[in-house]
Scaffold this motif. Structure first.
Motif, PDB file in Angstrom:
ATOM      1  N   ARG A   1     -13.406   0.376  -3.101  1.00  5.94           N
ATOM      2  CA  ARG A   1     -13.007   1.526  -2.298  1.00  5.94           C
ATOM      3  C   ARG A   1     -12.625   1.120  -0.875  1.00  5.94           C
ATOM      4  O   ARG A   1     -11.621   1.585  -0.326  1.00  5.94           O
ATOM      5  CB  ARG A   1     -14.152   2.548  -2.255  1.00  5.94           C
ATOM      6  N   VAL A   2     -13.438   0.262  -0.294  1.00  6.40           N
ATOM      7  CA  VAL A   2     -13.191  -0.152   1.093  1.00  6.40           C
ATOM      8  C   VAL A   2     -11.916  -0.997   1.203  1.00  6.40           C
ATOM      9  O   VAL A   2     -11.100  -0.802   2.110  1.00  6.40           O
ATOM     10  CB  VAL A   2     -14.397  -0.942   1.641  1.00  6.40           C
ATOM     11  N   ASN A   3     -11.721  -1.906   0.273  1.00  7.84           N
ATOM     12  CA  ASN A   3     -10.592  -2.849   0.362  1.00  7.84           C
ATOM     13  C   ASN A   3      -9.268  -2.231  -0.047  1.00  7.84           C
ATOM     14  O   ASN A   3      -8.206  -2.732   0.356  1.00  7.84           O
ATOM     15  CB  ASN A   3     -10.885  -4.080  -0.499  1.00  7.84           C
ATOM     16  N   ILE A   4      -9.270  -1.194  -0.850  1.00  7.89           N
ATOM     17  CA  ILE A   4      -8.008  -0.629  -1.343  1.00  7.89           C
ATOM     18  C   ILE A   4      -7.338   0.284  -0.318  1.00  7.89           C
ATOM     19  O   ILE A   4      -6.146   0.585  -0.430  1.00  7.89           O
ATOM     20  CB  ILE A   4      -8.246   0.144  -2.670  1.00  7.89           C
ATOM     21  N   ILE A   5      -8.083   0.738   0.691  1.00  9.14           N
ATOM     22  CA  ILE A   5      -7.529   1.702   1.658  1.00  9.14           C
ATOM     23  C   ILE A   5      -6.300   1.137   2.369  1.00  9.14           C
ATOM     24  O   ILE A   5      -5.250   1.780   2.454  1.00  9.14           O
ATOM     25  CB  ILE A   5      -8.611   2.107   2.686  1.00  9.14           C
ATOM     26  N   THR A   6      -6.403  -0.096   2.876  1.00  9.25           N
ATOM     27  CA  THR A   6      -5.285  -0.673   3.629  1.00  9.25           C
ATOM     28  C   THR A   6      -4.154  -1.154   2.717  1.00  9.25           C
ATOM     29  O   THR A   6      -3.073  -1.501   3.208  1.00  9.25           O
ATOM     30  CB  THR A   6      -5.773  -1.859   4.491  1.00  9.25           C
ATOM     31  N   PHE A   7      -4.384  -1.155   1.402  1.00 11.34           N
ATOM     32  CA  PHE A   7      -3.337  -1.551   0.458  1.00 11.34           C
ATOM     33  C   PHE A   7      -2.129  -0.608   0.526  1.00 11.34           C
ATOM     34  O   PHE A   7      -1.017  -0.986   0.149  1.00 11.34           O
ATOM     35  CB  PHE A   7      -3.905  -1.571  -0.962  1.00 11.34           C
ATOM     36  N   VAL A   8      -2.343   0.597   1.028  1.00  5.91           N
ATOM     37  CA  VAL A   8      -1.254   1.582   1.140  1.00  5.91           C
ATOM     38  C   VAL A   8      -0.065   0.999   1.907  1.00  5.91           C
ATOM     39  O   VAL A   8       1.091   1.327   1.624  1.00  5.91           O
ATOM     40  CB  VAL A   8      -1.767   2.863   1.837  1.00  5.91           C
ATOM     41  N   PHE A   9      -0.326   0.117   2.853  1.00  6.12           N
ATOM     42  CA  PHE A   9       0.736  -0.439   3.699  1.00  6.12           C
ATOM     43  C   PHE A   9       1.299  -1.760   3.179  1.00  6.12           C
ATOM     44  O   PHE A   9       2.188  -2.329   3.798  1.00  6.12           O
ATOM     45  CB  PHE A   9       0.208  -0.646   5.128  1.00  6.12           C
ATOM     46  N   TYR A  10       0.773  -2.235   2.052  1.00  2.92           N
ATOM     47  CA  TYR A  10       1.190  -3.554   1.581  1.00  2.92           C
ATOM     48  C   TYR A  10       2.658  -3.588   1.148  1.00  2.92           C
ATOM     49  O   TYR A  10       3.317  -4.629   1.259  1.00  2.92           O
ATOM     50  CB  TYR A  10       0.304  -4.039   0.432  1.00  2.92           C
ATOM     51  N   GLY A  11       3.199  -2.476   0.661  1.00  4.20           N
ATOM     52  CA  GLY A  11       4.598  -2.437   0.243  1.00  4.20           C
ATOM     53  C   GLY A  11       5.534  -2.773   1.389  1.00  4.20           C
ATOM     54  O   GLY A  11       6.451  -3.596   1.252  1.00  4.20           O
ATOM     55  N   MET A  12       5.301  -2.148   2.538  1.00  2.59           N
ATOM     56  CA  MET A  12       6.119  -2.445   3.717  1.00  2.59           C
ATOM     57  C   MET A  12       5.971  -3.903   4.136  1.00  2.59           C
ATOM     58  O   MET A  12       6.942  -4.575   4.470  1.00  2.59           O
ATOM     59  CB  MET A  12       5.709  -1.525   4.877  1.00  2.59           C
ATOM     60  N   GLU A  13       4.728  -4.389   4.084  1.00  2.00           N
ATOM     61  CA  GLU A  13       4.462  -5.775   4.473  1.00  2.00           C
ATOM     62  C   GLU A  13       5.215  -6.754   3.581  1.00  2.00           C
ATOM     63  O   GLU A  13       5.841  -7.712   4.069  1.00  2.00           O
ATOM     64  CB  GLU A  13       2.958  -6.043   4.393  1.00  2.00           C
ATOM     65  N   ALA A  14       5.191  -6.527   2.267  1.00  2.00           N
ATOM     66  CA  ALA A  14       5.847  -7.435   1.323  1.00  2.00           C
ATOM     67  C   ALA A  14       7.367  -7.409   1.479  1.00  2.00           C
ATOM     68  O   ALA A  14       8.016  -8.458   1.449  1.00  2.00           O
ATOM     69  CB  ALA A  14       5.465  -7.057  -0.115  1.00  2.00           C
ATOM     70  N   ILE A  15       7.936  -6.220   1.639  1.00  2.00           N
ATOM     71  CA  ILE A  15       9.403  -6.105   1.755  1.00  2.00           C
ATOM     72  C   ILE A  15       9.902  -6.765   3.033  1.00  2.00           C
ATOM     73  O   ILE A  15      10.886  -7.527   3.014  1.00  2.00           O
ATOM     74  CB  ILE A  15       9.839  -4.624   1.704  1.00  2.00           C
ATOM     75  N   TYR A  16       9.243  -6.516   4.149  1.00  2.00           N
ATOM     76  CA  TYR A  16       9.713  -7.109   5.405  1.00  2.00           C
ATOM     77  C   TYR A  16       9.442  -8.612   5.465  1.00  2.00           C
ATOM     78  O   TYR A  16      10.177  -9.356   6.121  1.00  2.00           O
ATOM     79  CB  TYR A  16       9.100  -6.381   6.607  1.00  2.00           C
TER      80      TYR A  16
END
Length: 455
Positions: free
Chosen positions: A362-377
């Motif tokens: 639960r704690v680690n998945i919260i910031t995963f929301v932004f990973y798509g932007m991070e991977a694309i850029y």
């Protein structure tokens, strides 16, 4: 689809259609890579907590070895896409062959060295007395067979760069399917235990390698992959390493991050090591999916940048960011709502593993929301040949920011510090990513405004 049709597709296909054709197969291919680890965890989890901890200890070794493949394959792929966009097919073929043979040769040397010092390496990665014998059984086969995975991952990157994403997807799917079938047979049917899990993975990787060899021998690629095409030229290695070393840093920092997490979890027993290993594998499935789609986006970006088609590049970037962000949000929501059932899949009713794993997920998945932007850029930076941006994002999330946090936080917060380390590092990375995104978008916007509108 023949060679000419793949190039035409990169140049002329509608962007949403192009991203689906390029992104979905590479996304599936990367998910398959994650599935290898998840399937092993699922079946090994039935053997016991110490066995589950053993594959958690061995996991970063595989990540580090594959780093060689992503360095040569990923670095070459970014360069190849630009060369194809500039219609320099002969030069692209030289790069492809040089990268493939170099990765296999260097990988072989690294594997030999690891096997020579395996005991020390396993203890150094945080193994306990009960985990060590299982970790060694698994790691010997897992590491030795990684030479096939180096070949597979390098070929995956190179074939994707020429638009042959379905080839990679088919090869990886066949290997994963075989792994799923062989795992229960070897582990339980033949009573081989954790050794069976490693053998199943090895056989699957060999079959995948055979698929790629068939692709080469049948000359379905734009490139010949002949030793005669190898060029030990400084320009080629400079371009490969400019991007490839940044990707290697990402891969190695991932390996280091997992190892440090295991070491920080060690004082809290086998259950803590097993729980954090499960969480890493579950979240890795989402990371593999997004990273796979981003890999499909990379040749689209690289080709159109090389061809001077900036409006298409701008459109592709916006759509890719939107799609990956939606995916990350949905996965995060699912994991937050149902952590217990997910963690329970990988343990034989060990309540400590379930409790620690559910909280950590639960704690680690919260910031995963932004990973798509991070991977694309990150991929956009690599595709445009701008290594600095890729370096920052690659090294930041699990090296520059994560390492000091994982070393310090558990000293004050105990196991909760281990659990919270990655999200804190992620938050810092997200801020850096936002700054990079604004800079890249501004540059593409200026190029697009100065360009005659592409029809």
């Amino acid at each position: 689809m023949n060679k000419e049709e793949r190039i035409t597709m990169l140049r002329e296909a509608p962007i949403p259609q192009l991203l689906l054709k390029m992104g979905l197969p590479t996304m599936i291919g990367m998910l398959v890579t994650g599935l290898y680890n998840l399937v092993d965890a699922y079946f090994v989890g039935g053997l016991g907590t110490s066995q589950m901890g053993a594959i958690s200890i061995a996991f970063p070794l595989g990540q580090a070895i594959v780093g060689i493949a992503v360095m040569f394959g990923g670095g070459a792929a970014a360069y190849i896409s630009r060369l194809l966009g500039e219609r320099k097919n002969k030069e692209a073929s030289h790069v492809a062959s040089t990268a493939l043979y170099s990765s296999v040769f260097i990988g072989y040397i690294v594997i030999i060295l690891l096997l020579c010092f395996l005991d020390k390496v396993i203890w150094g990665l945080g193994a306990t007395e009960t985990i060590f014998p299982y970790a060694k059984q698994y790691a010997i086969i897992y590491i030795a067979s990684s030479i096939f995975n180096i070949f597979n991952v390098t070929m995956n990157n190179i074939s994707s760069s020429e638009g042959a994403v379905k080839v990679s997807m088919s090869a990886m799917l066949l290997g994963a399917g075989l792994n799923v079938i062989l795992d229960p047979i070897f582990i339980y049917g033949l009573h081989m235990g954790i050794t069976g899990a490693a053998l199943a993975t090895a056989v699957a990787q060999i079959v995948t390698a055979i698929m790629y060899l068939f692709y080469i021998v049948k000359k379905k690629s734009i490139f010949s992959f002949s030793p005669k095409e190898i060029r030990f030229e400084s320009k080629i290695f400079k371009e490969i390493f400019k991007i490839g070393i940044a990707i290697l840093v990402f891969q190695l920092s991932t390996s280091v991050a997992i190892s440090l997490t295991n070491m920080a979890s060690q004082p809290y027993g086998d259950s803590a090591i097993a729980a954090m290993g499960i969480v890493t594998r579950v979240i890795s499935m989402g990371i593999y999916a997004v990273f796979g789609f981003a890999k499909g986006f990379q040749p689209v970006a690289g080709y159109n940048y090389g061809a001077g088609q900036y409006v298409r590049l701008q459109s592709a970037t916006k759509i890719a960011v939107r799609w990956t962000t939606v995916f990350c949000f949905l996965m995060a929501l699912l994991m937050i709502l149902f952590p217990h059932p997910v963690i329970s899949l990988f343990t034989t009713n060990d309540e400590a593993v379930i409790k620690i794993g559910s909280l950590a997920l639960r704690v680690n998945i919260i910031t995963f929301v932004f990973y798509g932007m991070e991977a694309i850029y990150s991929m956009l930076s690599f595709a445009l040949g701008k290594a600095l941006g890729g370096w920052v994002l690659s090294a930041g999330r699990q090296a520059v920011f994560f390492i000091p946090v994982i070393l310090l936080l558990p000293q004050f917060m105990g196991l909760n510090g281990v659990i919270a380390a990655q999200p804190i590092a992620d938050i810092i990375t997200i801020v850096i990513m936002g700054i990079l995104a604004v800079k890249l978008n501004g540059e593409i916007e200026r190029c697009a405004n100065a360009q005659v509108v592409f029809v």
